[in-house]
Motif scaffolding. Structure first.
Motif, PDB file in Angstrom:
ATOM      1  N   GLN A   5      65.499  39.176  42.364  1.00 53.23           N
ATOM      2  CA  GLN A   5      66.506  39.677  41.436  1.00 53.23           C
ATOM      3  C   GLN A   5      66.558  41.205  41.462  1.00 53.23           C
ATOM      4  O   GLN A   5      67.640  41.804  41.467  1.00 53.23           O
ATOM      5  CB  GLN A   5      66.187  39.176  40.018  1.00 53.23           C
TER       6      GLN A   5
ATOM      7  N   ARG B 265      72.118  35.579  46.402  1.00 60.39           N
ATOM      8  CA  ARG B 265      71.254  35.634  45.218  1.00 60.39           C
ATOM      9  C   ARG B 265      71.463  34.417  44.331  1.00 60.39           C
ATOM     10  O   ARG B 265      70.508  33.835  43.787  1.00 60.39           O
ATOM     11  CB  ARG B 265      71.595  36.914  44.430  1.00 60.39           C
TER      12      ARG B 265
ATOM     13  N   ASN C 165      68.655  31.744  43.344  1.00 53.81           N
ATOM     14  CA  ASN C 165      68.362  31.426  41.949  1.00 53.81           C
ATOM     15  C   ASN C 165      68.454  29.917  41.701  1.00 53.81           C
ATOM     16  O   ASN C 165      67.632  29.345  40.971  1.00 53.81           O
ATOM     17  CB  ASN C 165      69.333  32.174  41.035  1.00 53.81           C
TER      18      ASN C 165
END
Length: 293
Positions: A18, A257, A261
């Motif tokens: 992150q 991303r 996630n």
């Protein structure tokens, strides 16, 4: 413990991913903002350059029009000042010969002897002598005028020579004086006219040369401005392409991303479900063995 350790490692990895994504996003957004600023600056510079180029093209047309007007004026001036230097010298020489001729004729008619002759009273004893000498002087003056008239092809000098033969002395002298005065006026007028022509030719030539240089300078300026416009346009297009590429990279990074996630969330969910099952199994076994004991 192993599950806890694995979950902790996954969470740390998620946090690291992150942060890496946020750093990448911040960097790309900064690059995009810098690119946008450059585009705005170069767009403003391009607008200024376009305006200068347009004005330079207007200036070229104005200079061409002014140059054309100068060339037109030069044509008119050449017609007005068509007498060449050689022609002017010949006319000056002719006029000088005319003036010398009438001066000599006047000297013949107005010499001391002639003056005495013409100013005596009409004494009958001198009438015949006076008439003879008067005729001789007129003839001599007429010959002087006729020779020069034939030499320089001067009709007015020929006319004056004829008048000298026929007219009275006072009328002849006045005619000669008038002709001398006229010749001086013509000489002065032609000198002024020639000076005017020379000055106008020189001024026109200087103006023409200056405008020609100005036109060439404007052409060079337009060429430089158009090269600048081309370079700025290419730079703006390049910056837009770079920004578009960075936006694509940022989008892909966001998608990657989001995928990471989701994988993390699934991993955490799977591990938690696994932990639940294991806890349930342990509790079942624990209850089973406790009852047997």
């Amino acid at each position: 413990e192993t599950f806890e350790s694995n979950l902790s490692a996954s969470q740390k990895e998620e946090m690291a991913n992150q942060k890496a994504y946020e750093d990448l996003k911040a960097a790309k957004e900064a690059e995009i903002a810098a690119g946008q600023s450059q585009i705005e600056a170069k767009t403003g510079e391009l607008a200024d350059t376009d305006e200068k180029n347009a004005q330079s093209k207007v200036d070229v047309e104005d200079t061409k029009a002014s140059l054309s007007a100068d060339e037109q004026f030069l044509m008119i001036l050449k017609e007005k000042c068509q007498m060449t230097d050689k022609e002017w010298e010949e006319r000056q020489k002719t006029r000088q010969l005319e003036m010398e001729a009438v001066s000599k004729a006047l000297a013949v008619l107005a010499g001391d002897d002639a003056h005495d002759l013409f100013t005596k009273t009409f004494n009958p004893a001198f009438v015949q002598i006076e008439s003879t000498e008067n005729s001789q002087r007129r003839a001599a003056a007429s010959r002087v005028l006729s020779r020069v008239a034939n030499k320089v092809h001067s009709p007015r000098l020929a006319t004056l020579a004829y008048q000298v033969k026929l007219d009275a002395f006072t009328r002849v002298k006045k005619a000669i004086d008038d002709m001398i005065a006229q010749l001086l006026i013509e000489k002065e007028a032609e000198i002024k006219h020639k000076d005017f022509c020379v000055d106008e030719f020189n001024t026109n030539q200087l103006q023409t040369e200056n405008k020609e240089r100005e036109k060439q300078d404007l052409f060079a300026k337009i060429e430089d401005l158009e090269m600048t416009i081309k370079a700025l346009t290419e730079a703006i297009d390049g910056l837009k392409a770079e920004i578009a590429e960075m936006q694509v990279q940022l989008k892909r990074a966001g998608e990657d991303r989001e995928k990471q996630n989701k994988e993390f969330q699934m991993t955490v969910s799977d591990q938690r479900e696994t932990q639940k099952l294991l806890h349930s199994a342990l509790n079942f076994l624990k209850d089973f063995y406790e009852k047997k004991a």
